[in-house]
Write a protein that holds these residues in place. Structure first.
Motif, mmCIF file in Angstrom:
data_model
loop_
_atom_site.group_PDB
_atom_site.id
_atom_site.type_symbol
_atom_site.label_atom_id
_atom_site.label_comp_id
_atom_site.label_asym_id
_atom_site.label_seq_id
_atom_site.Cartn_x
_atom_site.Cartn_y
_atom_site.Cartn_z
ATOM 1 N N PHE D 18 0.862 -1.169 0.000
ATOM 2 C CA PHE D 18 0.000 0.000 0.000
ATOM 3 C C PHE D 18 0.909 1.232 0.000
ATOM 4 O O PHE D 18 2.019 1.188 0.532
ATOM 5 N N THR D 19 0.448 2.301 -0.591
ATOM 6 C CA THR D 19 1.312 3.474 -0.705
ATOM 7 C C THR D 19 0.591 4.731 -0.234
ATOM 8 O O THR D 19 -0.600 4.716 0.068
ATOM 9 N N VAL D 42 -4.161 3.325 -2.008
ATOM 10 C CA VAL D 42 -3.311 4.499 -1.850
ATOM 11 C C VAL D 42 -3.974 5.453 -0.873
ATOM 12 O O VAL D 42 -5.111 5.877 -1.100
ATOM 13 N N THR D 43 -3.248 5.789 0.159
ATOM 14 C CA THR D 43 -3.862 6.679 1.147
ATOM 15 C C THR D 43 -3.614 8.135 0.772
ATOM 16 O O THR D 43 -2.559 8.492 0.251
ATOM 17 N N VAL D 44 -4.602 8.944 1.047
ATOM 18 C CA VAL D 44 -4.535 10.353 0.685
ATOM 19 C C VAL D 44 -5.062 11.177 1.861
ATOM 20 O O VAL D 44 -6.093 10.846 2.442
ATOM 21 N N ALA D 45 -4.314 12.198 2.229
ATOM 22 C CA ALA D 45 -4.735 13.042 3.351
ATOM 23 C C ALA D 45 -5.949 13.865 2.925
ATOM 24 O O ALA D 45 -5.953 14.441 1.839
ATOM 25 N N LEU D 46 -6.931 13.894 3.781
ATOM 26 C CA LEU D 46 -8.135 14.644 3.469
ATOM 27 C C LEU D 46 -7.786 16.090 3.175
ATOM 28 O O LEU D 46 -8.359 16.727 2.288
ATOM 29 N N LYS D 47 -6.789 16.607 3.894
ATOM 30 C CA LYS D 47 -6.438 18.011 3.707
ATOM 31 C C LYS D 47 -5.856 18.269 2.321
ATOM 32 O O LYS D 47 -5.788 19.393 1.878
ATOM 33 N N ARG D 48 -5.445 17.196 1.630
ATOM 34 C CA ARG D 48 -4.886 17.386 0.296
ATOM 35 C C ARG D 48 -5.964 17.277 -0.787
ATOM 36 O O ARG D 48 -5.715 17.531 -1.951
ATOM 37 N N VAL D 49 -7.142 16.862 -0.377
ATOM 38 C CA VAL D 49 -8.208 16.709 -1.356
ATOM 39 C C VAL D 49 -8.909 18.065 -1.561
ATOM 40 O O VAL D 49 -9.230 18.743 -0.597
ATOM 41 N N ASP D 50 -9.103 18.399 -2.788
ATOM 42 C CA ASP D 50 -9.835 19.633 -3.069
ATOM 43 C C ASP D 50 -11.320 19.317 -2.957
ATOM 44 O O ASP D 50 -11.933 18.777 -3.869
ATOM 45 N N VAL D 182 -2.701 -7.695 9.436
ATOM 46 C CA VAL D 182 -1.734 -6.809 10.084
ATOM 47 C C VAL D 182 -0.915 -6.132 8.991
ATOM 48 O O VAL D 182 -0.249 -6.798 8.201
ATOM 49 N N ILE D 183 -0.997 -4.818 8.954
ATOM 50 C CA ILE D 183 -0.310 -4.042 7.922
ATOM 51 C C ILE D 183 0.716 -3.155 8.604
ATOM 52 O O ILE D 183 0.361 -2.312 9.419
ATOM 53 N N VAL D 184 1.977 -3.362 8.292
ATOM 54 C CA VAL D 184 3.011 -2.564 8.955
ATOM 55 C C VAL D 184 3.097 -1.208 8.279
ATOM 56 O O VAL D 184 3.306 -1.100 7.071
ATOM 57 N N ASP D 185 2.908 -0.180 9.077
ATOM 58 C CA ASP D 185 2.792 1.190 8.590
ATOM 59 C C ASP D 185 3.816 2.033 9.329
ATOM 60 O O ASP D 185 3.968 1.909 10.532
ATOM 61 N N ALA D 186 4.528 2.879 8.611
ATOM 62 C CA ALA D 186 5.434 3.858 9.214
ATOM 63 C C ALA D 186 6.782 3.260 9.565
ATOM 64 O O ALA D 186 6.882 2.220 10.196
ATOM 65 N N GLY D 187 7.817 3.944 9.137
ATOM 66 C CA GLY D 187 9.178 3.608 9.530
ATOM 67 C C GLY D 187 9.951 2.799 8.502
ATOM 68 O O GLY D 187 11.173 2.745 8.551
ATOM 69 N N LEU D 206 2.645 -0.510 4.319
ATOM 70 C CA LEU D 206 2.320 0.768 3.699
ATOM 71 C C LEU D 206 3.594 1.611 3.651
ATOM 72 O O LEU D 206 4.251 1.817 4.673
ATOM 73 N N ILE D 207 3.939 2.072 2.457
ATOM 74 C CA ILE D 207 5.169 2.844 2.259
ATOM 75 C C ILE D 207 4.809 4.193 1.661
ATOM 76 O O ILE D 207 4.091 4.252 0.660
ATOM 77 N N ASN D 208 5.335 5.248 2.220
ATOM 78 C CA ASN D 208 5.145 6.553 1.601
ATOM 79 C C ASN D 208 6.481 7.277 1.443
ATOM 80 O O ASN D 208 7.051 7.325 0.356
ATOM 81 N N THR D 209 7.029 7.789 2.556
ATOM 82 C CA THR D 209 8.250 8.597 2.489
ATOM 83 C C THR D 209 9.360 7.940 1.677
ATOM 84 O O THR D 209 10.013 8.585 0.851
ATOM 85 N N ALA D 210 9.590 6.652 1.909
ATOM 86 C CA ALA D 210 10.751 5.995 1.309
ATOM 87 C C ALA D 210 10.684 6.001 -0.214
ATOM 88 O O ALA D 210 11.712 6.060 -0.884
ATOM 89 N N ILE D 211 9.465 5.950 -0.750
ATOM 90 C CA ILE D 211 9.337 6.049 -2.206
ATOM 91 C C ILE D 211 9.360 7.521 -2.630
ATOM 92 O O ILE D 211 10.078 7.903 -3.551
ATOM 93 N N ALA D 212 8.631 8.345 -1.890
ATOM 94 C CA ALA D 212 8.421 9.735 -2.323
ATOM 95 C C ALA D 212 9.709 10.539 -2.367
ATOM 96 O O ALA D 212 9.887 11.370 -3.268
ATOM 97 N N VAL D 213 10.598 10.349 -1.400
ATOM 98 C CA VAL D 213 11.776 11.214 -1.335
ATOM 99 C C VAL D 213 13.005 10.574 -1.971
ATOM 100 O O VAL D 213 14.104 11.146 -1.925
#
Lengths: 260, 260, 260, 260
Positions: D18-19, D42-50, D182-187, D206-213
Motif C-alpha cells: 500500500f502506498t 493508496v492513502t490520501v490526506a483529506l487536507k490534500r483533497v480539493d 496486520v499491515i506494517v505502517d510507518a518507519g 504501507l510505504i510513503n516517504t521511502a518512495i516519495a523522497v
C-alpha cells in the motif's frame, strides 16, 4: 555526584535500581539478593501478601532494612479491579504508593493502555502515588503525565523475556519529552541492558526476573547495582560520540626512521 | 569471587579493565582517569614515549602507582617495523610485553592479519609476551595461539568508533575456542558495551577513546571499572535465559473474588 | 537500468544472485531452484563432481541452461591443497574460474586468512580467476586485491547460520575501498538480508543454504532473485535518509475549522 | 501462489504494497511511482483533497487506474475530529474506507491509543471500514479488533524515520494473535525492511516517504513491489532456520588423497 538524587513524589532515592520479589527460589534468596542490590524500592504483588497476617515475614524483614515496599496490581485485568486492588494494598501495607499493572493477556502479560490510563486517573484522584507499567508509547506517557502520575514505567521488552532494550527509539522520545521520572521496567535481562538504559537517560530501572532466576541472585543483585551506577555515571559524564572513522593518527613517527 | 583472577603470562590482574593513554586532553586528566579506573595494565604508544628522557613524567607517575605499562607498536605498517618497534620499546621501558598493532590503513586503523601473524611468530621467538590487536577472526585467533601469543585482542568495532560490540557472532566463537585470554579491544564506547563483552565471557576489555574524550574522564573511568566488574560478576552468576513468552502467571488470586 | 551489468574478469552477468549446489534434498530440486532463480553463476564443490564421469548429469543440465559453473575448493585446509584442488577442477570442468575456500575448522567452516592469501597469489600466477571466500576483513580484502583476485567474497555471518548481515560495519568499509566487485557470501538467510546487502552497495550475493533447505526451493529461488533486484534498484535510486524526527506536518487544515 | 490474495472487508488485493501520496516532488512523480509500484490501495490526506472541486486531477488519475483511494485523517488530534474528518471524506470521495490517524504531537506524529480506540469504535458503528494507524501495542490491537476494525496498522518505527522494523518483538506477538490483517505502517525506509516485515508474516506494508523522497521514485516503487513479493513468497516457502553452527561438512574427500 552527591546531588544526583532521584525524587519521586515525596521520597528520595540514592539507588536507581528498583527490584521485584517474584520468581526467587526461596524467600531467603529473595531477601539477601535485594539487600545486596541496595535497592530502596521493591515491588510486591498484592496476591503474595498475606493480608490476614500482620507479621508477614517477607515484608517485615524488608521493611526493617528501610526498603520501601511498592505494592503492584499484577493479576488484574481492568481499571475497576486495579482500583480495588490498590485500595486493598493501601490498607494492608499502609502505603499510598502503587505500581499499576493491568495486563489482560496471560501469555505475554503486556499492559493495557486504555484501562491503565483510566485507572491512573482515578487512583490519582484517590490520593495514590501512581507508577504505571506501560508499553513504550510516548503519547500514552504524556497522557498519563497529564492525569498526574508520578512517573512512567515503559517496558524495554516483553516482561520476563530478558531481551533487553528493544524499544530504544521510543524510550529516547519518552525520555526527551517526559516531565516525570522515566523508569524502564520489564525485559532487562543483563547488567549491560540496565547500564544501557541509564546511559540513555532513564531515571531508574526495575529488575526482577534477571536477578531472581540467576544461579547466584546475590551476586547478580550486586552486578545490577554496579551496572546501574555505571550507566548513570556515564550519562552524567557524557558518552563519547559514535564515529564512522578513526581519528587521523599522528604522522609516522621518528622512531621508524632508524629502520627505513 | 576472591579467586577470579586474570592471569596473562607471569602476571596476575585483579582488574579486567585495561586502558590506553591516547586522546586525553591533558597528561593530568589521563593519569587521574587511569588511576580512578583501577586499571592495572595501560598501553602506551611507543611514539609517545620520550626515548631519550629516562624520567618521562607520564611513565614515572603511572609506574609509581603499580600500573603495568604495555608498549604498543601503533604506527607501524609491517611485521618488520613492528619487531623493530617492539625491541626499541623493550629497551626503553624495560618490559618484554608488547601490544602488537599493525595497521597499514590510516583511515580506519584496522589490523593486518598477515603481518600480525608474521610479527607475532617472530616476537614470541624473541622472548616477548605478545598481545595482538586483530580483527574478530576466529581462525586467525587460533593461528596466533599456535605460534605462542599470550592472549588475543579481537576488535568489537572499528577503533575509535564507539559503536560497541558489532562482532558478537565471531567473539562468541573466539571465546568458545580460545585457550588464551580473550581481550576485546577497540570499538567499546560505553560502559554497557564493556559489561556486555564481559557477560559474553571475554576475559578483559581495553578502553581508550571512550574514557579519554568523555567530558569527565575520571567519572567515566570509574563507570567503566564498575561496568566491567558487573559484567564479569554476571557472567559468573549466569544470566537468565532469553525467552519468547512470559512465564504463566499464577491463577487469578483470591483477593479479586471480593470484587467480582 | 540496461547498463547495470556486473563484470568479473571477462564475463558479464545480468543477475547479481550467485547460488550454490549443496544441501538440496534432491538433484532435481537443485536444478529447478537454480533455474528459477535465474542465477548465472553456480558454485559446485569439487568433491561433488564425478571426476571420472564426463556426463555428470548435474553439470550437464546446468551447463545446458547457460549457467556458469564455479568450482570451489571446499574441504581443503591449506594453500597447497587449494591449489591442487583448483587444478583438478580446471581440468575436470574446463574453467579457470575458482571459488577459493580454505577452512581448517570443521565446526564453523570459517576461512583462513593466511592460507587464502597465499593460495590466491599462487592461483593468480597460474592463470586462475580467483574468487576468495573470506572474513569481512577490510585489510585482507585490499591485500587480496593487490595480488590480483578478480573479486572479494566477504562473509555476512558464519556460513550456514542464516543470521544475515552481521558484519555491516566492515562490509561498508570493504565496499568503500574496493576496486574489485564485492560479493557477500555466507550467512544470508532471507531475501530481506540479500536486499540489504545490495542496498549497501554490494555487487552481488551468493546464496546456498537459504534456498536449498527451504520447504519450497523454487519459490525461495524466485524470492531471492526479486530481493536482489529490489536491493540493487534501491541502491541505484538512492534510499531516503534515516531521520530522528518526522517532517513537520502542514499546519492544521481548513476542514477542521467547521468542527471547532 | 494464485490463491495468496489479501482480503480486507469486501475488497481483495493482489498487491500487498500500500502506498501514500505525500512528500513527492510533483504530482506527476507521485502518479508514476504509484502506478509503477502496482499498489492497489493508496492513502490520501483529506487536507490534500480539493473538497470543492469534483475533478481533482490527482484523484481522477489514480481512480482511472483502478487504484483504491483510502482517505486518512492525518492532522486531527482527537476522536471527535477524526470522526468529523472521516465523514467529510466519505462524502467527498464516495468511500466508507478510512485510515484512522490521530497524532496530537506534531514533532513525531505518533498515534494516540486512547483517542484511536474511541474513534474506531464510533466509526465502525457509523459503517466505516476502519484501518487504524497505531503503536505496535499487542493489547491495543486486540481491543481494536474487538470493536470491529477490519485490520490493524502497527508502526515499524517512528513515521518518516526510515529506520525499518524496530518493533520486531511486538509485531511478532501482534501477528501471532491477530484475527484481522496486520499491515506494517510507518518507519519502513528500504525494500529490505519491507521484505523483512513480510517474512515475519505481516499481511501488507504501507510505504510513503521511502518512495516519495527517493531520487528515483518510479524505480523505488518497483523495488518495493519486488521486495514485498519476495518477502511474502519467502514467508510462504518458509525460511531456513537460524543456526549457531555450520552443518558438519562431509568427511575429507577422496580427491585430496592424491595430494597427501
Amino acid at each position: 555526584m552527591t546531588t544526583d538524587i532521584l525524587k519521586i513524589a515525596d521520597k528520595t532515592f540514592k539507588s536507581r535500581l528498583f527490584t521485584g520479589t517474584g520468581k526467587f527460589s526461596s524467600a531467603n534468596n529473595m531477601r539477601e539478593a535485594i539487600i545486596a542490590s541496595e535497592s530502596e524500592l521493591v515491588t510486591v504483588a498484592l496476591k503474595r501478601v498475606d493480608l490476614e497476617n500482620e507479621s508477614d515475614d517477607m515484608l517485615v524483614h524488608l521493611s526493617d532494612n528501610q526498603i520501601n515496599l511498592l505494592p503492584n496490581t499484577s493479576g488484574v485485568r481492568t481499571a475497576k479491579e486495579a482500583v480495588f486492588a490498590a485500595e486493598l494494598a493501601r490498607e494492608a501495607l499502609q502505603t499510598n504508593w502503587v505500581k499499576l499493572e493491568i495486563h489482560p493477556d496471560p501469555k505475554y502479560l503486556l499492559p493495557d493502555p486504555i484501562e491503565t490510563l483510566k485507572a491512573a486517573e482515578e487512583l490519582v484522584k484517590l490520593g495514590f502515588v501512581v507508577m504505571p507499567y506501560i508499553h513504550a508509547d510516548p503519547v500514552l506517557c504524556k497522557r498519563l503525565e497529564d492525569v498526574g502520575v508520578q512517573c512512567v514505567m515503559p517496558l524495554g521488552a516483553p516482561i520476563g523475556s530478558n531481551k533487553g532494550i528493544k524499544t530504544l527509539e521510543f524510550l529516547e522520545i519518552i525520555i526527551e519529552q517526559s516531565n516525570v521520572p522515566v523508569i524502564v521496567d520489564a525485559g532487562i535481562g543483563a547488567p549491560s541492558h540496565a547500564a544501557f538504559a541509564m546511559e540513555l537517560g532513564a531515571d531508574a530501572v526495575l529488575i526482577n526476573t534477571a536477578i531472581a532466576v540467576s544461579q547466584n541472585p546475590v551476586d547478580m543483585g550486586i552486578a545490577f547495582k554496579m551496572a546501574v551506577e555505571a550507566g548513570r555515571m556515564a550519562y552524567n559524564a557524557k558518552l563519547a560520540p559514535i564515529k564512522n572513522q578513526a581519528e587521523a593518527s599522528s604522522p609516522l613517527t621518528a622512531f621508524l626512521n632508524d629502520l627505513n
